[in-house]
Design a protein around this motif. Structure first.
Motif, PDB file in Angstrom:
ATOM      1  N   ILE A   1       0.835  -1.202   0.000  1.00  0.00           N
ATOM      2  CA  ILE A   1       0.000   0.000   0.000  1.00  0.00           C
ATOM      3  C   ILE A   1       0.871   1.254   0.000  1.00  0.00           C
ATOM      4  CG2 ILE A   1      -1.659   1.332   1.358  1.00  0.00           C
ATOM      5  CD1 ILE A   1      -2.823  -1.338   2.310  1.00  0.00           C
ATOM      6  N   SER A   2       1.974   1.228   0.730  1.00  0.00           N
ATOM      7  CA  SER A   2       2.892   2.372   0.759  1.00  0.00           C
ATOM      8  C   SER A   2       3.471   2.646  -0.626  1.00  0.00           C
ATOM      9  CB  SER A   2       4.020   2.117   1.762  1.00  0.00           C
ATOM     10  OG  SER A   2       3.521   1.956   3.071  1.00  0.00           O
ATOM     11  N   VAL A   3       3.884   1.572  -1.304  1.00  0.00           N
ATOM     12  CA  VAL A   3       4.407   1.730  -2.671  1.00  0.00           C
ATOM     13  C   VAL A   3       3.329   2.310  -3.580  1.00  0.00           C
ATOM     14  CG1 VAL A   3       5.288   0.496  -4.689  1.00  0.00           C
ATOM     15  CG2 VAL A   3       6.106  -0.105  -2.394  1.00  0.00           C
ATOM     16  N   LEU A   4       2.098   1.851  -3.410  1.00  0.00           N
ATOM     17  CA  LEU A   4       0.993   2.343  -4.227  1.00  0.00           C
ATOM     18  C   LEU A   4       0.757   3.834  -3.994  1.00  0.00           C
ATOM     19  CD1 LEU A   4      -1.291   1.629  -6.204  1.00  0.00           C
ATOM     20  CD2 LEU A   4      -2.734   1.117  -4.217  1.00  0.00           C
ATOM     21  N   VAL A   5       0.867   4.271  -2.743  1.00  0.00           N
ATOM     22  CA  VAL A   5       0.702   5.702  -2.437  1.00  0.00           C
ATOM     23  C   VAL A   5       1.768   6.524  -3.143  1.00  0.00           C
ATOM     24  CG1 VAL A   5       0.814   7.435  -0.600  1.00  0.00           C
ATOM     25  CG2 VAL A   5      -0.462   5.325  -0.237  1.00  0.00           C
ATOM     26  N   TRP A   6       3.027   6.084  -3.066  1.00  0.00           N
ATOM     27  CA  TRP A   6       4.112   6.794  -3.745  1.00  0.00           C
ATOM     28  C   TRP A   6       3.861   6.881  -5.252  1.00  0.00           C
ATOM     29  CZ3 TRP A   6       7.773   9.685  -1.604  1.00  0.00           C
ATOM     30  CH2 TRP A   6       8.147   9.449  -0.282  1.00  0.00           C
ATOM     31  N   VAL A   7       3.425   5.776  -5.843  1.00  0.00           N
ATOM     32  CA  VAL A   7       3.206   5.746  -7.299  1.00  0.00           C
ATOM     33  C   VAL A   7       2.054   6.669  -7.690  1.00  0.00           C
ATOM     34  CG1 VAL A   7       2.494   4.288  -9.233  1.00  0.00           C
ATOM     35  CG2 VAL A   7       4.164   3.432  -7.566  1.00  0.00           C
ATOM     36  N   LEU A   8       0.934   6.585  -6.966  1.00  0.00           N
ATOM     37  CA  LEU A   8      -0.230   7.398  -7.300  1.00  0.00           C
ATOM     38  C   LEU A   8       0.065   8.889  -7.157  1.00  0.00           C
ATOM     39  CD1 LEU A   8      -3.155   5.350  -5.699  1.00  0.00           C
ATOM     40  CD2 LEU A   8      -2.554   5.540  -8.112  1.00  0.00           C
ATOM     41  N   VAL A   9       0.747   9.264  -6.075  1.00  0.00           N
ATOM     42  CA  VAL A   9       1.071  10.681  -5.870  1.00  0.00           C
ATOM     43  C   VAL A   9       2.058  11.169  -6.926  1.00  0.00           C
ATOM     44  CG1 VAL A   9       2.136  12.336  -4.289  1.00  0.00           C
ATOM     45  CG2 VAL A   9       0.564  10.612  -3.403  1.00  0.00           C
ATOM     46  N   SER A  10       3.013  10.314  -7.293  1.00  0.00           N
ATOM     47  CA  SER A  10       3.979  10.694  -8.335  1.00  0.00           C
ATOM     48  C   SER A  10       3.278  10.913  -9.671  1.00  0.00           C
ATOM     49  CB  SER A  10       5.058   9.613  -8.471  1.00  0.00           C
ATOM     50  OG  SER A  10       5.793   9.470  -7.271  1.00  0.00           O
ATOM     51  N   VAL A  11       2.389   9.991 -10.034  1.00  0.00           N
ATOM     52  CA  VAL A  11       1.635  10.131 -11.287  1.00  0.00           C
ATOM     53  C   VAL A  11       0.777  11.389 -11.258  1.00  0.00           C
ATOM     54  CG1 VAL A  11      -0.186   9.088 -12.696  1.00  0.00           C
ATOM     55  CG2 VAL A  11       1.649   7.662 -11.775  1.00  0.00           C
ATOM     56  N   GLN A  12       0.191  11.669 -10.103  1.00  0.00           N
ATOM     57  CA  GLN A  12      -0.646  12.848  -9.943  1.00  0.00           C
ATOM     58  C   GLN A  12       0.158  14.134 -10.051  1.00  0.00           C
ATOM     59  OE1 GLN A  12      -4.102  13.529  -6.788  1.00  0.00           O
ATOM     60  NE2 GLN A  12      -2.121  13.841  -5.863  1.00  0.00           N
ATOM     61  N   SER A  13       1.436  14.090  -9.637  1.00  0.00           N
ATOM     62  CA  SER A  13       2.271  15.291  -9.602  1.00  0.00           C
ATOM     63  C   SER A  13       3.073  15.517 -10.877  1.00  0.00           C
ATOM     64  CB  SER A  13       3.243  15.206  -8.409  1.00  0.00           C
ATOM     65  OG  SER A  13       2.554  15.009  -7.195  1.00  0.00           O
ATOM     66  N   ILE A  14       3.228  14.492 -11.693  1.00  0.00           N
ATOM     67  CA  ILE A  14       4.052  14.610 -12.897  1.00  0.00           C
ATOM     68  C   ILE A  14       3.556  15.686 -13.869  1.00  0.00           C
ATOM     69  CG2 ILE A  14       4.621  13.388 -15.051  1.00  0.00           C
ATOM     70  CD1 ILE A  14       5.258  10.936 -13.381  1.00  0.00           C
ATOM     71  N   PRO A  15       2.237  15.839 -14.111  1.00  0.00           N
ATOM     72  CA  PRO A  15       1.805  16.899 -15.034  1.00  0.00           C
ATOM     73  C   PRO A  15       2.278  18.286 -14.641  1.00  0.00           C
ATOM     74  CG  PRO A  15       0.000  15.379 -14.641  1.00  0.00           C
ATOM     75  CD  PRO A  15       1.100  14.993 -13.694  1.00  0.00           C
ATOM     76  N   ASP A  16       2.484  18.517 -13.336  1.00  0.00           N
ATOM     77  CA  ASP A  16       2.955  19.830 -12.886  1.00  0.00           C
ATOM     78  C   ASP A  16       4.325  20.167 -13.477  1.00  0.00           C
ATOM     79  OD1 ASP A  16       2.781  22.171 -10.967  1.00  0.00           O
ATOM     80  OD2 ASP A  16       4.608  21.206 -10.229  1.00  0.00           O
ATOM     81  N   ILE A  17       5.131  19.145 -13.773  1.00  0.00           N
ATOM     82  CA  ILE A  17       6.470  19.376 -14.316  1.00  0.00           C
ATOM     83  C   ILE A  17       6.409  20.006 -15.709  1.00  0.00           C
ATOM     84  CG2 ILE A  17       8.605  18.228 -15.028  1.00  0.00           C
ATOM     85  CD1 ILE A  17       8.125  16.140 -12.912  1.00  0.00           C
ATOM     86  N   PHE A  18       5.360  19.698 -16.456  1.00  0.00           N
ATOM     87  CA  PHE A  18       5.267  20.168 -17.834  1.00  0.00           C
ATOM     88  C   PHE A  18       4.752  21.609 -17.946  1.00  0.00           C
ATOM     89  CE2 PHE A  18       5.062  15.551 -18.026  1.00  0.00           C
ATOM     90  CZ  PHE A  18       6.028  15.281 -18.975  1.00  0.00           C
ATOM     91  N   PHE A  19       4.298  22.168 -16.828  1.00  0.00           N
ATOM     92  CA  PHE A  19       3.933  23.586 -16.832  1.00  0.00           C
ATOM     93  C   PHE A  19       5.197  24.421 -16.630  1.00  0.00           C
ATOM     94  CE2 PHE A  19      -0.213  21.799 -15.910  1.00  0.00           C
ATOM     95  CZ  PHE A  19      -1.078  22.647 -16.578  1.00  0.00           C
ATOM     96  N   PRO A  20       5.321  25.541 -17.327  1.00  0.00           N
ATOM     97  CA  PRO A  20       6.531  26.370 -17.178  1.00  0.00           C
ATOM     98  C   PRO A  20       6.677  26.917 -15.761  1.00  0.00           C
ATOM     99  CG  PRO A  20       4.854  27.511 -18.469  1.00  0.00           C
ATOM    100  CD  PRO A  20       4.368  26.110 -18.297  1.00  0.00           C
ATOM    101  N   LYS A  21       7.863  26.724 -15.184  1.00  0.00           N
ATOM    102  CA  LYS A  21       8.160  27.231 -13.840  1.00  0.00           C
ATOM    103  C   LYS A  21       9.079  28.443 -13.884  1.00  0.00           C
ATOM    104  CE  LYS A  21       5.912  23.980 -11.645  1.00  0.00           C
ATOM    105  NZ  LYS A  21       4.702  24.283 -10.852  1.00  0.00           N
TER     106      LYS A  21
END
Length: 340
Positions: free
Chosen positions: A136-156
Motif C-alpha cells: 500500500i505504501s508503494v501504491l501511495v508513492w506511485v499514485l502521488v507521483s503520477v498525480q504530480s508529474i503533469p505539474d512538471i510540464f507547466f513552465p516554472k
C-alpha cells in the motif's frame, strides 16, 4: 505573476519576508524532529508494526522535502532570484507536491488501519500484514507521483528572468487552475472525506463500547487531535487559498480585477508557509504511533539524572583521591624522632 493592472505593491514584501522565515523555522524543527524519529524507528526495525510502515514512509517524504528548503530560503532571501537552474526549480516544486500529498495519503492509511483495528478487530485479524502495508505504501508513492508529474510540464521559469514559480507562468494560469481542481479533489478532498468517515465511526464505537481498552481510546483521541491540527493549520487553508489565487489569476488574464484579490493573495502566501510546517508537525505522529519512542522520551529525564549522579560520584571520588594524596604527602614530609 499578476496582470499589470492587478498588481499590488506589497506582494514582494509578503513573499520575501514571511516565506523565508517560515521555511527557516520548518527546516530547523523538521530536520531535527524527523531525523531523530527516523533514527529511533530504524533502530527498532524488527519491531515495526503495520501502521509504523506508514509512519516510516511519512518521515521519508518529509526528509525529501526538507532537503529542498535551503534552496527556497536562498531564493526568497535574495528577493526571488533563482540561481540553481530551471530543471532543479521543477525538482524542488515536485518534491513539495510529493511531500504534501504523500503526507495526506499516509495519514489516510493510518486512519483506515486504526478504523479497521477498532471497529472490525475480529474480521481484520491476520489480514493487516506488513507485506500488505508495504504494498500500500508503494501504491501511495506511485499514485502521488503520477498525480504530480503533469505539474512538471507547466513552465516554472520565464525567459529572461530568474524566477521559479510556485505554480506556473501567467499565460498558463487558466489551464493550471483546471489541473489544480482535479488535483485538489483526488489528492485532498477524497482523503479528507475518508478520514472524516473513519474517525466519525470510530468516535461512535468508542462511545458505545465499554470493552475497548482505555489506552486505545486515549491513543485514538490523541491521533485525532493531531489530524485536526494538521488539516486546520496546514492542509485546508492552503488548498482554499491556492485555488482562489489561481482563479483570481485566471480572471486577471481576462483583465478582470476582483476586489478580494489582494486578501486572497496574502492568505495564499501565509498558507504556503503554513503548509510546509506539516514537515515539522508530522513528528508528532511518530510520538503517538510508536510506543518505543514514547517510552524513550519518558526515560530521558531518568537518564539525565543518572548522568548527573555519575558526574557527582566521579567528582566525589576525585576529591577523595586528591585528599588522600595530600594527607600522604603531608605525612611523608613530617620529620621522624630519629632524624637529624
Amino acid at each position: 505573476m499578476k496582470s499589470p493592472s492587478c498588481v499590488y505593491d506589497n506582494y514582494d514584501v509578503i513573499e520575501n519576508k514571511l516565506l523565508p522565515a517560515l521555511y527557516t523555522i520548518t527546516f530547523i524543527i523538521g530536520f531535527v524532529g524527523n531525523a531523530w524519529g527516523l533514527k529511533l524507528l530504524l533502530q527498532k526495525w524488527q519491531k515495526l508494526g503495520n501502521i509504523n510502515i506508514f509512519v516510516l514512509n511519512l518521515g521519508l517524504s518529509n526528509v525529501l522535502y526538507l532537503f529542498t528548503l535551503p534552496f527556497l530560503m536562498v531564493y526568497y532571501f535574495t528577493g526571488r532570484k533563482w540561481i540553481f537552474g530551471g530543471v532543479f526549480c521543477k525538482m524542488t516544486r515536485f518534491c513539495f507536491n510529493l511531500n504534501l500529498y504523500c503526507s495526506i495519503g499516509f495519514l489516510t492509511c493510518i486512519s483506515v488501519y486504526r478504523y479497521l483495528a477498532i471497529v472490525h478487530p475480529l474480521r481484520m485479524m491476520g489480514r493487516l500484514t506488513v507485506t500488505r502495508s508495504v504494498a500500500i505504501s508503494v501504491l501511495v508513492w506511485v499514485l502521488v507521483s503520477v498525480q504530480s508529474i503533469p505539474d512538471i510540464f507547466f513552465p516554472k521559469t520565464m525567459n529572461g528572468t530568474d524566477k521559479c514559480f510556485h505554480s506556473t507562468s501567467f499565460e498558463k494560469a487558466d489551464y493550471y487552475l483546471k489541473y489544480s481542481l482535479v488535483w485538489t479533489t483526488t489528492g485532498f478532498c477524497i482523503p479528507l472525506l475518508i478520514i472524516l468517515g473513519c474517525y466519525g465511526h470510530v468516535a461512535v464505537v468508542l462511545c458505545r463500547r465499554n470493552t475497548i481498552e482505555k489506552t486505545l481510546k486515549q491513543k485514538s483521541v490523541k491521533f485525532l487531535f493531531i489530524l485536526i491540527l494538521l488539516f486546520s493549520v496546514c492542509y485546508i487553508p492552503y488548498h482554499i487559498f491556492w485555488n482562489l489565487s489561481l482563479y483570481s489569476r485566471a480572471l486577471s488574464k481576462q483583465e478582470i480585477c476582483v476586489w478580494w484579490d489582494k486578501r486572497v493573495f496574502t492568505g495564499h502566501q501565509i498558507s504556503r508557509g503554513l503548509v510546509c510546517l506539516n514537515s515539522a508537525l508530522n513528528p508528532l505522529v511518530y510520538l503517538q504511533m510508536t510506543e518505543h519512542i514514547v517510552s524513550h522520551i519518558r526515560q530521558l529525564p531518568q537518564q539525565v539524572r543518572k548522568l548527573f549522579r555519575r558526574v557527582n560520584v566521579c567528582s566525589s571520588n576525585t576529591l577523595a583521591v586528591s585528599k588522600t594524596e595530600e594527607e600522604a604527602l603531608e605525612q611523608s614530609t613530617i620529620p621522624t624522632s630519629g632524624s637529624a
